[in-house]
Design a protein around this motif. Structure first.
Motif, PDB file in Angstrom:
ATOM      1  N   CYS A   1       0.827  -1.213   0.063  1.00 38.91           N
ATOM      2  CA  CYS A   1       0.079  -0.101  -0.049  1.00 38.91           C
ATOM      3  C   CYS A   1       0.949   1.250   0.075  1.00 38.91           C
ATOM      4  O   CYS A   1       0.658   2.332  -0.846  1.00 38.91           O
ATOM      5  CB  CYS A   1      -0.860   0.092   1.214  1.00 38.91           C
ATOM      6  N   ASN A   2       1.851   1.361   0.885  1.00 40.98           N
ATOM      7  CA  ASN A   2       2.658   2.483   0.958  1.00 40.98           C
ATOM      8  C   ASN A   2       3.530   2.795  -0.181  1.00 40.98           C
ATOM      9  O   ASN A   2       3.953   3.614  -0.613  1.00 40.98           O
ATOM     10  CB  ASN A   2       3.755   2.283   2.257  1.00 40.98           C
ATOM     11  N   LEU A   3       3.852   1.706  -1.109  1.00 41.10           N
ATOM     12  CA  LEU A   3       4.685   1.797  -2.590  1.00 41.10           C
ATOM     13  C   LEU A   3       3.384   2.074  -3.289  1.00 41.10           C
ATOM     14  O   LEU A   3       4.264   2.142  -4.512  1.00 41.10           O
ATOM     15  CB  LEU A   3       5.496   0.430  -2.700  1.00 41.10           C
ATOM     16  N   THR A   4       2.348   2.170  -3.276  1.00 36.30           N
ATOM     17  CA  THR A   4       1.237   2.406  -4.314  1.00 36.30           C
ATOM     18  C   THR A   4       0.793   3.780  -4.114  1.00 36.30           C
ATOM     19  O   THR A   4       0.207   4.474  -5.116  1.00 36.30           O
ATOM     20  CB  THR A   4       0.154   1.326  -3.988  1.00 36.30           C
ATOM     21  N   ILE A   5       0.700   4.390  -2.848  1.00 36.38           N
ATOM     22  CA  ILE A   5       0.040   5.511  -2.428  1.00 36.38           C
ATOM     23  C   ILE A   5       1.081   6.799  -3.106  1.00 36.38           C
ATOM     24  O   ILE A   5       2.040   6.930  -3.013  1.00 36.38           O
ATOM     25  CB  ILE A   5       0.163   5.793  -0.838  1.00 36.38           C
ATOM     26  N   ASP A   6       0.229   7.616  -3.786  1.00 41.13           N
ATOM     27  CA  ASP A   6       0.766   8.723  -4.550  1.00 41.13           C
ATOM     28  C   ASP A   6       1.793   8.156  -5.737  1.00 41.13           C
ATOM     29  O   ASP A   6       2.443   9.317  -6.128  1.00 41.13           O
ATOM     30  CB  ASP A   6       1.665   9.575  -3.515  1.00 41.13           C
ATOM     31  N   LYS A   7       1.620   7.164  -6.201  1.00 39.44           N
ATOM     32  CA  LYS A   7       2.422   6.573  -7.234  1.00 39.44           C
ATOM     33  C   LYS A   7       1.775   6.962  -8.654  1.00 39.44           C
ATOM     34  O   LYS A   7       0.664   6.537  -8.804  1.00 39.44           O
ATOM     35  CB  LYS A   7       2.731   5.199  -7.125  1.00 39.44           C
ATOM     36  N   GLN A   8       2.521   7.375  -9.566  1.00 42.29           N
ATOM     37  CA  GLN A   8       1.947   7.606 -10.864  1.00 42.29           C
ATOM     38  C   GLN A   8       1.507   6.138 -11.531  1.00 42.29           C
ATOM     39  O   GLN A   8       2.055   5.270 -11.278  1.00 42.29           O
ATOM     40  CB  GLN A   8       3.105   8.087 -11.890  1.00 42.29           C
ATOM     41  N   GLY A   9       0.375   6.317 -12.175  1.00 46.69           N
ATOM     42  CA  GLY A   9      -0.222   5.088 -12.861  1.00 46.69           C
ATOM     43  C   GLY A   9      -1.294   4.395 -11.818  1.00 46.69           C
ATOM     44  O   GLY A   9      -1.960   3.520 -12.373  1.00 46.69           O
ATOM     45  N   TYR A  10      -1.334   4.843 -10.561  1.00 44.03           N
ATOM     46  CA  TYR A  10      -2.201   4.164  -9.672  1.00 44.03           C
ATOM     47  C   TYR A  10      -3.247   5.057  -9.011  1.00 44.03           C
ATOM     48  O   TYR A  10      -3.707   5.147  -7.850  1.00 44.03           O
ATOM     49  CB  TYR A  10      -1.410   3.642  -8.502  1.00 44.03           C
ATOM     50  N   GLU A  11      -3.580   6.348 -10.041  1.00 45.48           N
ATOM     51  CA  GLU A  11      -4.502   7.123  -9.266  1.00 45.48           C
ATOM     52  C   GLU A  11      -5.700   6.927  -8.986  1.00 45.48           C
ATOM     53  O   GLU A  11      -6.248   7.061  -8.152  1.00 45.48           O
ATOM     54  CB  GLU A  11      -4.477   8.351 -10.404  1.00 45.48           C
ATOM     55  N   ALA A  12      -6.279   5.848  -9.980  1.00 39.63           N
ATOM     56  CA  ALA A  12      -7.678   5.187  -9.832  1.00 39.63           C
ATOM     57  C   ALA A  12      -7.887   4.469  -8.646  1.00 39.63           C
ATOM     58  O   ALA A  12      -8.981   4.132  -8.032  1.00 39.63           O
ATOM     59  CB  ALA A  12      -7.971   4.480 -11.066  1.00 39.63           C
ATOM     60  N   VAL A  13      -6.738   3.937  -8.155  1.00 37.55           N
ATOM     61  CA  VAL A  13      -6.884   2.937  -6.694  1.00 37.55           C
ATOM     62  C   VAL A  13      -6.508   3.713  -5.387  1.00 37.55           C
ATOM     63  O   VAL A  13      -6.332   3.011  -4.367  1.00 37.55           O
ATOM     64  CB  VAL A  13      -6.156   1.580  -6.973  1.00 37.55           C
TER      65      VAL A  13
ATOM     66  N   LYS B   1      -4.776  -4.578  -6.873  1.00 37.62           N
ATOM     67  CA  LYS B   1      -4.818  -3.150  -7.309  1.00 37.62           C
ATOM     68  C   LYS B   1      -3.506  -2.302  -6.849  1.00 37.62           C
ATOM     69  O   LYS B   1      -3.006  -1.243  -7.447  1.00 37.62           O
ATOM     70  CB  LYS B   1      -5.857  -2.308  -6.572  1.00 37.62           C
ATOM     71  N   GLY B   2      -2.486  -3.093  -6.256  1.00 46.46           N
ATOM     72  CA  GLY B   2      -1.419  -2.562  -5.647  1.00 46.46           C
ATOM     73  C   GLY B   2      -0.192  -2.392  -6.703  1.00 46.46           C
ATOM     74  O   GLY B   2      -0.440  -2.990  -7.918  1.00 46.46           O
ATOM     75  N   ASN B   3       0.917  -1.653  -6.344  1.00 43.82           N
ATOM     76  CA  ASN B   3       2.128  -1.481  -7.252  1.00 43.82           C
ATOM     77  C   ASN B   3       2.597  -2.841  -7.659  1.00 43.82           C
ATOM     78  O   ASN B   3       2.820  -3.724  -6.930  1.00 43.82           O
ATOM     79  CB  ASN B   3       3.178  -0.981  -6.270  1.00 43.82           C
ATOM     80  N   LYS B   4       2.438  -3.006  -9.011  1.00 40.36           N
ATOM     81  CA  LYS B   4       2.979  -4.478  -9.579  1.00 40.36           C
ATOM     82  C   LYS B   4       4.454  -4.765  -9.544  1.00 40.36           C
ATOM     83  O   LYS B   4       4.685  -5.817  -9.535  1.00 40.36           O
ATOM     84  CB  LYS B   4       2.511  -4.030 -11.220  1.00 40.36           C
ATOM     85  N   ASN B   5       5.350  -3.747  -9.213  1.00 43.08           N
ATOM     86  CA  ASN B   5       6.577  -4.047  -8.964  1.00 43.08           C
ATOM     87  C   ASN B   5       6.731  -4.768  -7.538  1.00 43.08           C
ATOM     88  O   ASN B   5       7.696  -5.514  -7.273  1.00 43.08           O
ATOM     89  CB  ASN B   5       7.629  -2.789  -8.863  1.00 43.08           C
ATOM     90  N   SER B   6       5.688  -4.835  -6.687  1.00 44.89           N
ATOM     91  CA  SER B   6       5.720  -5.183  -5.382  1.00 44.89           C
ATOM     92  C   SER B   6       4.869  -6.241  -5.232  1.00 44.89           C
ATOM     93  O   SER B   6       4.278  -6.853  -4.228  1.00 44.89           O
ATOM     94  CB  SER B   6       5.278  -4.156  -4.352  1.00 44.89           C
ATOM     95  N   ILE B   7       4.289  -7.017  -6.398  1.00 49.98           N
ATOM     96  CA  ILE B   7       3.253  -8.087  -6.670  1.00 49.98           C
ATOM     97  C   ILE B   7       3.483  -9.317  -5.565  1.00 49.98           C
ATOM     98  O   ILE B   7       2.963  -9.754  -4.805  1.00 49.98           O
ATOM     99  CB  ILE B   7       2.773  -8.349  -7.941  1.00 49.98           C
ATOM    100  N   SER B   8       5.161  -9.517  -5.748  1.00 48.65           N
ATOM    101  CA  SER B   8       5.428 -10.853  -5.029  1.00 48.65           C
ATOM    102  C   SER B   8       5.256 -10.834  -3.503  1.00 48.65           C
ATOM    103  O   SER B   8       4.932 -11.633  -2.636  1.00 48.65           O
ATOM    104  CB  SER B   8       6.852 -11.151  -5.373  1.00 48.65           C
ATOM    105  N   ASP B   9       5.323  -9.372  -3.140  1.00 51.74           N
ATOM    106  CA  ASP B   9       5.189  -9.158  -1.480  1.00 51.74           C
ATOM    107  C   ASP B   9       3.766  -9.258  -1.166  1.00 51.74           C
ATOM    108  O   ASP B   9       3.646  -9.552  -0.053  1.00 51.74           O
ATOM    109  CB  ASP B   9       5.785  -7.622  -1.348  1.00 51.74           C
ATOM    110  N   ALA B  10       2.930  -8.968  -2.077  1.00 53.71           N
ATOM    111  CA  ALA B  10       1.547  -9.229  -1.717  1.00 53.71           C
ATOM    112  C   ALA B  10       1.293 -10.651  -1.682  1.00 53.71           C
ATOM    113  O   ALA B  10       0.427 -11.253  -0.664  1.00 53.71           O
ATOM    114  CB  ALA B  10       0.589  -8.664  -3.012  1.00 53.71           C
TER     115      ALA B  10
END
Lengths: 209, 209
Positions: free
Chosen positions: A44-56, A140-149
């Motif tokens: 979540c923290n790596l997704t908040i305020d990240k470009q490309g993730y405005e909608a989520v 919905k989270g940052n795809k770079n961190s999907i393994s962490d999810a």
């Protein structure tokens, strides 16, 4: 003993490995869940305020609030599990000379065993709740961190399985069959739900890897 | 940053949940394995010199030596994984103005990604080794702690699964196809072996619960 959560990792691992039966699998289950919650929060923290993730952003903010709440609960359960086990040990050591003492000890032991089953049951329930968050985070989270999810879900799954074993160990000593039957049914449902949810999350992650 | 293993549980969980991508799933995988190893050691410690377990003392002493060795390795892998990730970040930030700089950066990144795959691969291998110990411990260890032997296996399993996801994430960035194909085959085998071994251990525990 000082609180387990205030011990450093090395010391906690030493304490776990020691010949003292607590902390054991129950506290480990709660820690596994807390690690899983922390990883969902991280994504979540790596997704908040990240470009490309405005909608989520709205959903991810909500997920972070929830995962931080569950992390707090699971962190508390690390110590609560060991405390519950120590209460059982304390009841076991009560005097049993007179009939009155025997009865008092019996009642104290039943109360302690129920509590020692209730704590890992709460851990299992909380880990299952965490899976719903990990699922949204994986989708919905940052795809770079999907393994962490995915690791969040795997830790929650291990937490559920480990906690349920600790519930079952204590159920064996509880005489109240209404209670044990009720709990037995719930843990079966929790286990099956956990397996399905984890498999679902890993499937989502697999598509993105 | 100070060593992760010297942080207390609360602080480590905060660090994991933070917006910094490391520590993440890789260090969590190693910690799961270390927790599993500690639990196998605990069951050994609760079996050594215990009445009724005279016949298994030699085996259990041997298992404790091995599980303590694996615990040491897995504890070290907690920090190694985060260090390997930080090396990737460092390589990514290298200058890329001139052709020479680009080439130097490319080489550094490939080396860093291979190392970042090798570390969780070692975690996965070590967790699989731990399962052989957990199996003996479940079969021969103190029956009062049999659920802890099962949790040892569950943590090792979560460690393998989580570590393999972290290997795969890094494989995607490695250009050396001989390397990636070799590792892909190994992780498939490790995953299948881990699932079989865990299921086997849980079966043994189920008979005693």
């Amino acid at each position: 003993m000082s609180k387990l959560v205030n011990m450093n990792l090395k010391l906690f691992l030493n304490e776990l490995a020691s010949s003292s039966p607590a902390p054991g699998g129950g506290s480990t289950a709660a820690l596994a869940g807390a690690l899983g919650a922390a990883l969902s929060s991280m994504v979540c923290n790596l997704t908040i305020d990240k470009q490309g993730y405005e909608a989520v952003q709205h959903d991810i903010h909500e997920m972070r609030t929830q995962s931080e709440q569950l992390r707090k609960q699971l962190t508390e359960l690390i110590d609560k599990d060991t405390e519950a086990f120590n209460e059982v040990m304390k009841a076991l050591k009560m005097p049993k000379e007179t009939d009155e003492q025997k009865e008092k000890r019996r009642t104290a032991m039943q109360t302690a065993f129920k509590h020692a089953a209730d704590v890992p049951l709460t851990t299992a329930r909380t880990c299952v709740q965490l899976m719903d968050i990990a699922r949204v985070v994986a989708e919905k989270g940052n795809k770079n961190s999907i393994s962490d999810a995915a690791v969040s879900a795997l830790m929650a799954q291990a937490g559920v399985q480990a906690a349920i074993l600790n519930v079952r160990i204590n159920l064996g000593s509880i005489k109240d069959t209404t209670y044990t039957q009720h709990i037995s049914t719930e843990i079966q449902t929790l286990l099956q739900t956990a397996m399905e949810k984890t498999s679902d999350i890993l499937g989502i992650v697999e598509q993105s890897l």
